[in-house]
Design an enzyme around this catalytic site. Structure first.
Site, mmCIF file in Angstrom:
data_model
loop_
_atom_site.group_PDB
_atom_site.id
_atom_site.type_symbol
_atom_site.label_atom_id
_atom_site.label_comp_id
_atom_site.label_asym_id
_atom_site.label_seq_id
_atom_site.Cartn_x
_atom_site.Cartn_y
_atom_site.Cartn_z
ATOM 1 C CB SER A 131 -0.864 -0.052 1.266
ATOM 2 O OG SER A 131 -1.422 1.192 1.545
ATOM 3 C CE1 TYR A 191 -4.141 -3.122 5.435
ATOM 4 C CE2 TYR A 191 -3.518 -0.859 4.934
ATOM 5 C CZ TYR A 191 -3.901 -2.114 4.509
ATOM 6 O OH TYR A 191 -4.021 -2.375 3.160
ATOM 7 C CE LYS A 218 -1.305 -4.462 3.125
ATOM 8 N NZ LYS A 218 -1.618 -5.799 2.635
HETATM 9 P P1 NAD Z 1 -10.898 -7.620 1.164
HETATM 10 O O1 NAD Z 1 -11.101 -7.659 2.636
HETATM 11 O O2 NAD Z 1 -12.051 -7.348 0.290
HETATM 12 O O3 NAD Z 1 -10.207 -8.964 0.661
HETATM 13 C C1 NAD Z 1 -9.336 -9.722 1.463
HETATM 14 C C2 NAD Z 1 -9.834 -11.158 1.431
HETATM 15 O O4 NAD Z 1 -8.944 -11.966 2.200
HETATM 16 C C3 NAD Z 1 -11.230 -11.314 2.036
HETATM 17 O O5 NAD Z 1 -12.055 -12.003 1.108
HETATM 18 C C4 NAD Z 1 -10.998 -12.118 3.301
HETATM 19 O O6 NAD Z 1 -12.096 -12.981 3.566
HETATM 20 C C5 NAD Z 1 -9.717 -12.866 2.969
HETATM 21 N N1 NAD Z 1 -8.890 -13.222 4.138
HETATM 22 C C6 NAD Z 1 -8.428 -12.390 5.120
HETATM 23 N N2 NAD Z 1 -7.691 -13.093 6.009
HETATM 24 C C7 NAD Z 1 -7.678 -14.388 5.555
HETATM 25 C C8 NAD Z 1 -7.080 -15.584 6.033
HETATM 26 N N3 NAD Z 1 -6.345 -15.592 7.149
HETATM 27 N N4 NAD Z 1 -7.263 -16.716 5.322
HETATM 28 C C9 NAD Z 1 -7.989 -16.728 4.172
HETATM 29 N N5 NAD Z 1 -8.573 -15.627 3.677
HETATM 30 C C10 NAD Z 1 -8.422 -14.469 4.358
HETATM 31 O O7 NAD Z 1 -9.718 -6.548 0.889
HETATM 32 P P2 NAD Z 1 -9.190 -5.969 -0.488
HETATM 33 O O8 NAD Z 1 -9.537 -4.536 -0.538
HETATM 34 O O9 NAD Z 1 -9.544 -6.838 -1.614
HETATM 35 O O10 NAD Z 1 -7.627 -6.039 -0.206
HETATM 36 C C11 NAD Z 1 -6.795 -7.048 -0.763
HETATM 37 C C12 NAD Z 1 -5.347 -6.732 -0.413
HETATM 38 O O11 NAD Z 1 -5.005 -5.446 -0.911
HETATM 39 C C13 NAD Z 1 -5.054 -6.686 1.102
HETATM 40 O O12 NAD Z 1 -3.724 -7.159 1.318
HETATM 41 C C14 NAD Z 1 -5.122 -5.214 1.413
HETATM 42 O O13 NAD Z 1 -4.364 -4.891 2.545
HETATM 43 C C15 NAD Z 1 -4.467 -4.653 0.141
HETATM 44 N N6 NAD Z 1 -4.775 -3.240 -0.100
HETATM 45 C C16 NAD Z 1 -6.077 -2.825 -0.211
HETATM 46 C C17 NAD Z 1 -6.358 -1.474 -0.433
HETATM 47 C C18 NAD Z 1 -7.794 -0.985 -0.520
HETATM 48 O O14 NAD Z 1 -8.002 0.233 -0.406
HETATM 49 N N7 NAD Z 1 -8.779 -1.831 -0.722
HETATM 50 C C19 NAD Z 1 -5.308 -0.559 -0.545
HETATM 51 C C20 NAD Z 1 -3.994 -1.009 -0.423
HETATM 52 C C21 NAD Z 1 -3.743 -2.355 -0.213
HETATM 53 C C1 WQD Z 2 -9.651 9.474 1.292
HETATM 54 C C2 WQD Z 2 -9.874 10.963 1.572
HETATM 55 C C3 WQD Z 2 -10.076 11.516 3.900
HETATM 56 C C4 WQD Z 2 -13.848 9.335 4.513
HETATM 57 C C5 WQD Z 2 -7.027 4.394 3.414
HETATM 58 C C6 WQD Z 2 -5.942 3.584 4.075
HETATM 59 C C7 WQD Z 2 -5.006 3.017 3.041
HETATM 60 C C8 WQD Z 2 -5.756 2.217 1.984
HETATM 61 C C9 WQD Z 2 -6.935 2.952 1.451
HETATM 62 C C10 WQD Z 2 -6.211 -0.112 2.322
HETATM 63 C C11 WQD Z 2 -9.066 11.487 2.762
HETATM 64 C C12 WQD Z 2 -11.369 11.804 3.180
HETATM 65 C C13 WQD Z 2 -12.697 9.887 3.985
HETATM 66 C C14 WQD Z 2 -14.926 10.204 4.872
HETATM 67 C C15 WQD Z 2 -13.631 12.095 4.129
HETATM 68 N N1 WQD Z 2 -6.197 1.018 2.592
HETATM 69 N N2 WQD Z 2 -12.582 11.246 3.803
HETATM 70 N N3 WQD Z 2 -14.759 11.552 4.668
HETATM 71 O O1 WQD Z 2 -7.155 7.483 4.006
HETATM 72 O O2 WQD Z 2 -6.267 7.669 1.628
HETATM 73 O O3 WQD Z 2 -6.444 5.461 2.681
HETATM 74 O O4 WQD Z 2 -7.717 3.535 2.492
HETATM 75 O O5 WQD Z 2 -6.623 -1.092 2.480
HETATM 76 O O6 WQD Z 2 -4.059 2.227 3.665
HETATM 77 O O7 WQD Z 2 -5.234 4.415 4.966
HETATM 78 O O8 WQD Z 2 -8.510 6.640 1.996
HETATM 79 O O9 WQD Z 2 -10.877 6.666 1.378
HETATM 80 O O10 WQD Z 2 -10.278 6.658 3.828
HETATM 81 O O11 WQD Z 2 -9.876 8.716 2.477
HETATM 82 O O12 WQD Z 2 -13.540 13.311 3.967
HETATM 83 O O13 WQD Z 2 -15.980 9.761 5.359
HETATM 84 O O14 WQD Z 2 -11.241 11.165 1.924
HETATM 85 O O15 WQD Z 2 -9.801 12.513 4.859
HETATM 86 O O16 WQD Z 2 -8.667 12.789 2.432
HETATM 87 P P1 WQD Z 2 -7.054 6.933 2.642
HETATM 88 P P2 WQD Z 2 -9.963 7.098 2.447
#
Ligand code: NAD
Ligand code: WQD
Length: 348
Positions: A123, A150, A154
Site C-alpha cells: 500500500s 495496518y 505492510k
Molecule cells: P478484502 O477484505 O475485500 O479482501 C481480502 C480477502 O482476504 C477477504 O475475502 C478475506 O475474507 C480474505 N482473508 C483475510 N484473512 C484471511 C485468512 N487468514 N485466510 C484466508 N482468507 C483471508 O480486501 P481488499 O480490498 O480486496 O484487499 C486485498 C489486499 O489489498 C489486502 O492485502 C489489502 O491490505 C491490500 N490493499 C487494499 C487497499 C484498498 O483500499 N482496498 C489498498 C492497499 C492495499
Molecule cells: C480518502 C480521503 C479523507 C472518509 C485508506 C488507508 C489506506 C488504503 C486505502 C487499504 C481522505 C477523506 C474519507 C470520509 C472524508 N487502505 N474522507 N470523509 O485514508 O487515503 O487510505 O484507504 O486497504 O491504507 O489508509 O482513503 O478513502 O479513507 O480517504 O472526507 O468519510 O477522503 O480525509 O482525504 P485513505 P480514504
C-alpha cells in the site's frame, strides 16, 4: 514455466473472493491463467464467488480455508502445481488494526511453500508522509512515521520479502503498492461492499447517494490543497487487477525483487469525488464540513512511470468510469447509469 503459453498455469490467490481478489481472478481467467482461490470468508461471501463464476462463465477452484492453517495449505500445494502466489488475503481496517495490532502482523506474514513466484499487495501507506510528490518507488519508507499497525504490517512484510529475496536468489517477488482502489467491475455484479459504516471515502459517498447514509462528512477543509480537502490517487479496481496480470508476466522473465506503484498519477480532492459521484448517480449528495481525521495526509499521489516502463501497464479508466461502475455495483438503475455513460461518450 518458460513457455509463452500461460494456459493451465495455476495461480494461487489467497483473498481471491475479496474486493481486489475477485477482480484479479476475472482478469487472470481472461488471459488464460487458472486461479486457485483460497479465502476463509472473514470479509467476503460465497455469493461473490458465484457472481465471479457467472462473469467468467465457468466454475472456479476454491478452498474455504484460513491461510494460517498450514496443514490445509499444504494440501493445496500437493494437489496443484502452483506457478505463482498472488497474495491478497489480509485484514484492512486501519481502525481495527489500532485496536487489535497482533492480528494484523500475524495475518500479513505468510509462509512459502517452494513456489518461487510471489506477488504481495502492499500500500502507498508505506511511504508515510510524502517528502515530495508524486511519490515514486525511490521515495523513502520510514517505518517510524507510519501511524497505524495496518500500514506497519505492510512495511514489515515488505522487509521480510526483501530479506527473502536476498536469501533466495532464485525467487521472484513483486511488491505492488496500491494507491486508492475504487469502482467495480463493469457487469455491476461485484464490487466493494464493506460491512457496517464504510471508513473509506468512495463507499461512504456512494451510500449517501443511495440514501443509506444522510450526508458525507468532509474530514478537513483546511489542507494545503487547491480546495482545502484531502487529495488522493483513486484507481479503478479493474485497472489495478490488470496491473496484477502484467506483473505475472514479470515472473516469466525471472525478475528477482521488484516494487511498483499502482496508481494513475492524478490526484482528486474529496469535493471532486463528491461531484463526480453526483454526476454518475444523478442525485444530489449532501455533505458537511468536519475537522480533519487524525493521521490523515493532505495529498498522496503516485508517479506510475516505473510500472508503465517495466510492466507495460498504465491505468486507462478515468474518474467517470470509477464512479459509474461504483453506482452500478450498488444497485443504481442500470438504465439511468448506462444512459449517462453513453451520454458522456464513453465506450462501455
Ligand atoms: P478484502 O477484505 O475485500 O479482501 C481480502 C480477502 O482476504 C477477504 O475475502 C478475506 O475474507 C480474505 N482473508 C483475510 N484473512 C484471511 C485468512 N487468514 N485466510 C484466508 N482468507 C483471508 O480486501 P481488499 O480490498 O480486496 O484487499 C486485498 C489486499 O489489498 C489486502 O492485502 C489489502 O491490505 C491490500 N490493499 C487494499 C487497499 C484498498 O483500499 N482496498 C489498498 C492497499 C492495499
Ligand atoms: C480518502 C480521503 C479523507 C472518509 C485508506 C488507508 C489506506 C488504503 C486505502 C487499504 C481522505 C477523506 C474519507 C470520509 C472524508 N487502505 N474522507 N470523509 O485514508 O487515503 O487510505 O484507504 O486497504 O491504507 O489508509 O482513503 O478513502 O479513507 O480517504 O472526507 O468519510 O477522503 O480525509 O482525504 P485513505 P480514504
Amino acid at each position: 514455466y518458460k513457455s509463452d503459453n500461460q494456459q493451465h498455469l495455476k495461480i494461487l490467490v489467497p483473498g481471491g473472493i475479496g474486493y481486489i481478489g475477485s477482480h484479479c481472478v476475472i482478469e487472470l481467467v481472461k488471459v488464460g491463467y487458472e486461479p486457485i482461490l483460497v479465502d476463509n470468508g472473514c470479509n467476503s461471501s460465497l455469493e461473490c464467488l458465484s457472481r465471479v463464476e457467472q462473469i467468467v462463465g465457468k466454475k472456479l477452484i476454491h478452498y474455504e480455508i484460513d491461510i494460517l492453517d498450514v496443514n490445509q495449505l499444504e494440501r493445496i500445494f500437493t494437489e496443484h502445481t502452483i506457478f505463482a502466489i498472488l497474495h491478497l488475503a489480509a485484514l484492512k481496517s486501519v481502525g481495527e488494526s489500532i485496536q487489535k495490532p497482533l492480528l494484523y502482523y500475524r495475518n500479513n506474514c505468510m509462509e512459502k511453500f517452494g513456489v518461487k513466484n510471489f506477488l504481495f499487495s502492499s500500500s502507498a501507506t508505506v511511504y508515510g508522509s510524502p517528502q515530495y510528490l508524486p511519490l515514486d518507488e525511490k521515495h523513502p519508507c520510514v517505518g517510524d512515521q507510519i501511524t497505524n499497525p495496518y500500514g506497519k504490517s505492510k512495511y514489515v512484510a515488505e522487509h521480510i520479502l526483501k530479506d527473502a529475496s536476498i536469501a533466495h536468489k532464485d525467487w521472484n517477488i513483486v511488491i505492488l503498492r496500491y494507491f486508492n482502489p475504487v469502482g467495480a467491475h463493469e457487469s455491476g455484479k461485484i464490487g466493494e461492499d464493506p460491512v457496517g459504516t464504510p471508513n473509506n471515502l468512495m463507499p461512504y459517498v456512494a451510500q449517501v447517494a443511495v440514501g443509506r447514509l444522510p450526508h458525507v462528512n468532509v474530514m478537513g477543509t483546511d489542507y494545503d490543497t487547491p480546495d482545502g480537502t484531502g487529495v488522493r490517487d483513486y484507481i479503478h479496481v479493474v485497472d489495478l487487477a490488470i496491473g496484477h496480470v502484467a506483473a505475472m508476466n514479470k515472473f516469466k522473465e525471472n525478475c528477482g525483487l521488484k516494487i511498483y506503484n499502482l496508481g494513475t498519477g492524478h490526484g482528486y480532492s474529496v469535493l471532486e469525488m463528491i461531484k463526480a459521484l453526483e454526476k454518475a448517480s444523478g442525485r444530489n449528495i449532501a455533505f458537511k464540513n468536519c475537522p480533519r481525521r487524525p493521521g490523515d495526509l493532505a495529498s498522496v499521489y503516485a508517479d506510475p512511470q516505473l510500472a508503465a516502463k517495466e510492466l507495460n501497464w498504465t491505468a486507462k479508466r478515468g474518474l467517470d468510469e470509477m464512479c459509474m461502475y461504483k453506482c452500478l455495483s450498488i444497485g443504481f438503475d442500470e438504465f439511468h447509469t448506462r444512459l449517462w455513460y453513453n451520454h458522456c461518450g464513453l465506450v462501455g
